[in-house]
Design a protein around this motif. Structure first.
Motif, PDB file in Angstrom:
ATOM      1  N   UNK A   1      32.347  32.694  43.304  1.00  0.00           N
ATOM      2  CA  UNK A   1      32.220  33.853  44.362  1.00  0.00           C
ATOM      3  C   UNK A   1      33.520  34.075  45.067  1.00  0.00           C
ATOM      4  N   UNK A   2      34.395  33.145  45.696  1.00  0.00           N
ATOM      5  CA  UNK A   2      35.694  33.559  46.345  1.00  0.00           C
ATOM      6  C   UNK A   2      36.551  34.179  44.987  1.00  0.00           C
ATOM      7  N   UNK A   3      36.579  33.640  43.896  1.00  0.00           N
ATOM      8  CA  UNK A   3      37.548  34.225  42.820  1.00  0.00           C
ATOM      9  C   UNK A   3      37.001  35.662  42.565  1.00  0.00           C
ATOM     10  N   UNK A   4      35.751  35.513  42.459  1.00  0.00           N
ATOM     11  CA  UNK A   4      35.101  36.980  42.060  1.00  0.00           C
ATOM     12  C   UNK A   4      35.477  38.368  43.157  1.00  0.00           C
TER      13      UNK A   4
ATOM     14  N   UNK B   1      44.388  39.719  38.247  1.00  0.00           N
ATOM     15  CA  UNK B   1      45.138  38.871  37.274  1.00  0.00           C
ATOM     16  C   UNK B   1      44.778  37.613  37.801  1.00  0.00           C
ATOM     17  N   UNK B   2      45.236  36.998  38.848  1.00  0.00           N
ATOM     18  CA  UNK B   2      45.189  35.634  39.280  1.00  0.00           C
ATOM     19  C   UNK B   2      43.798  35.349  39.135  1.00  0.00           C
ATOM     20  N   UNK B   3      42.761  36.083  39.748  1.00  0.00           N
ATOM     21  CA  UNK B   3      41.622  35.773  39.795  1.00  0.00           C
ATOM     22  C   UNK B   3      40.904  35.716  38.457  1.00  0.00           C
ATOM     23  N   UNK B   4      41.383  36.507  37.534  1.00  0.00           N
ATOM     24  CA  UNK B   4      40.811  36.603  36.107  1.00  0.00           C
ATOM     25  C   UNK B   4      41.374  35.278  35.347  1.00  0.00           C
ATOM     26  N   UNK B   5      42.388  34.710  35.764  1.00  0.00           N
ATOM     27  CA  UNK B   5      42.848  33.458  34.850  1.00  0.00           C
ATOM     28  C   UNK B   5      41.580  32.507  35.179  1.00  0.00           C
ATOM     29  N   UNK B   6      41.525  32.438  36.720  1.00  0.00           N
ATOM     30  CA  UNK B   6      40.291  31.312  36.935  1.00  0.00           C
ATOM     31  C   UNK B   6      39.025  31.472  36.287  1.00  0.00           C
TER      32      UNK B   6
END
Length: 525
Positions: free
Chosen positions: A115-118, A145-150
């Motif tokens: 949820x936080x990454x999304x 992009x940083x979130x998409x890596x996760x």
């Protein structure tokens, strides 16, 4: 109403912080995420209504600092459309992910991380759309992009880690190219504020403008998966969980296309880009769809069709007229919706059929008739069958091309028609093999349809086309997918008003003076 503009970024960021703190309370996390994205959707829809009625962009100077010294956020018709559609897609996919988490007990989407990454990804996406300067756009790109890596590596399987490494390397290279282009532009003009650049870049020699434009375009082309810079996408997206793949396929490449449209029309309108973009657009269409024809795995097939249909958008940008830009905007909205919905349908197929390879699927029409209907509608739409929005969008682009005739444009119209037919063929092959073919015929089945197909590179590991580890669906998953398919139908039913809105947005984009005057009401200093 301008006060709503920063909320598009602030709400997801605050939601991300709160959900990270409340990692032990998954139901609270879900409520916060849904509330944040719903609020953004409402705020974006309100802003779209206002800017469409007034025709003037909504501008916020963050902290009261005047540009070019401060950050400026600009919402015109184009950026408002992109935020509204993106927020709706993110909300729909979030509901699907919640349903998948319930069915899987969060094996693939651990709630405390997801949820936080999304929400950070959502904030970066919205920031890129409303950024009024190139560096703030770069910041938005890096956030998402940083979130998409996760998100890409959720679950930590070998295939996802390998795909994540490729994705990270390519993304870092494209980010360096983008940052380098920003440095060149700042060195040549002394600013990165786009409203100011619109005036200063035209004062540069044409060869310098071409160099600066090419530097930006290469960075954006990697993010948009334009051929020949699209090699990374089919190996990266299919390995992620279904909701993550749907968001990536539907939205991330469109950020690159949006950036190309924005900079081309606002900054580099004097640079002759028609011929190179037409060539690149045609190659993107054909190479992408030829790759799709060779795939047995449905997720890889859709990833290749994603690449090919980016070519239609580049075709519209290349023509450059107001009519073509309007058709391109409509096609972007269509493709975001249809591509996201189809990847969610394939997520359901994977769970019902325990595979995504058409060599192992069969009998799904009997086993899951509703899922079959959802796939059939999405496939017809993406393939461009009338009267769906895919057909209407392509016709709009072809009409714009015919209104600006040249031999190369006619070649591209022909390539677009061929690509549409081949897309339909590839998707109907999936229908015949996975849905129409009886399950008992799968074992030992031989057909010219499957002789030359390539399985996923991960098939030997049992992680892509082997037996799926997660099975079963939930009402939330089916409901979210149905909602997105219904949205694709709405794009057809309300095609007239939506085309008119897209044309008005194109009118804004084609009039950079309006954008400049909204940021500098007293004139450029």
């Amino acid at each position: 109403m301008n006060a709503l503009v920063p909320l598009l970024v602030i709400l997801p960021l605050v939601g991300a912080a709160v959900t990270l703190i409340l990692g032990r309370y998954p139901r609270v996390q879900i409520a916060i995420s849904v509330t944040a994205l719903t609020a953004v959707t409402i705020a974006a829809a309100a802003l779209l209504a206002v800017v469409d009625r007034t025709g003037q962009p909504a501008v916020v100077k963050v902290g009261g600092w005047e540009p070019p010294f401060g950050i400026v956020l600009v919402v015109d018709r184009l950026s408002a459309i992109m935020v509204v559609v993106s927020a709706l897609m993110l909300l729909g996919v979030l509901i699907f992910a919640v349903g998948q988490g319930i069915a899987d007990r969060d094996r693939d989407t651990p709630v405390s991380i997801f949820h936080p990454t999304y929400l950070i990804l959502a904030a970066g996406l919205f920031d890129a759309f409303i950024a009024g300067d190139l560096f703030n756009m770069y910041v938005g790109f890096e956030m998402l992009l940083a979130a998409s890596y996760v998100l890409l590596t959720l679950g930590g399987t070998g295939s996802r880690i390998r795909a994540g490494v490729t994705y990270v390397v390519v993304s870092l290279v494209s980010s360096l190219l983008f940052l380098g282009a920003i440095a060149l532009i700042y060195g040549a003009t002394g600013t990165v504020t786009m409203a100011l650049l619109s005036d200063r870049i035209r004062e540069l020699p044409l060869d310098v403008q071409v160099i600066l434009c090419a530097a930006l375009l290469i960075g954006f082309a990697v993010k948009a998966a334009v051929f020949p810079l699209s090699f990374w996408l089919p190996d990266s997206y299919p390995t992620a969980p279904a909701p993550v793949t749907a968001v990536f396929a539907g939205l991330l490449t469109k950020v690159g296309v949006y950036a190309i449209i924005r900079t081309d029309k606002l900054l580099f309108f004097d640079v002759p880009l028609t011929v190179p973009l037409l060539i690149v657009g045609g190659l993107t269409m054909l190479i992408g769809i030829l790759g799709a024809l060779a795939q047995a795995d449905v997720k890889r097939l859709l990833s290749f069709t994603l690449v090919s249909h980016i070519g239609y958008m580049i075709f519209g940008v290349a023509i450059g007229t107001e009519l073509a830009t309007g058709a391109t905007i409509y096609y972007i909205v269509h493709h975001i919706t249809v591509q996201t919905a189809l990847f969610l349908v394939v997520g359901l197929v994977e769970r019902v059929g325990r595979s995504t390879s058409i060599t192992r699927l069969g009998g799904l029409l009997k086993k899951a008739p509703f899922v079959a209907i959802l796939f059939f509608i999405g496939a017809l739409n993406l393939g461009g069958i009338p009267p769906f929005s895919g057909f209407l969008g392509k016709v709009g682009l072809f009409e714009a091309g015919a209104a600006s005739p040249s031999p190369l444009v006619y070649v591209l119209i022909g390539a677009g028609a061929v690509t549409s037919l081949l897309t339909l063929y590839a998707l109907m092959r999936v229908w015949n093999m996975a849905f129409w073919r009886p399950k008992e015929d799968v074992e030992g089945y031989e057909s010219p349809l499957t002789e030359s197909l390539q399985e996923s590179p991960e098939a030997t590991n049992g992680t892509a086309t082997g037996v799926a580890t997660a099975t079963g669906t939930s009402k939330l998953m089916v409901g979210a997918t149905t909602g997105l398919i219904a949205m694709t139908i709405c794009l057809t039913v309300f095609a007239g008003p939506l085309f008119d809105l897209a044309q008005r947005a194109a009118g804004n984009v084609a009039t950079p003076e309006m954008y400049v005057d909204s940021v500098f009401p007293g004139g450029v200093r």
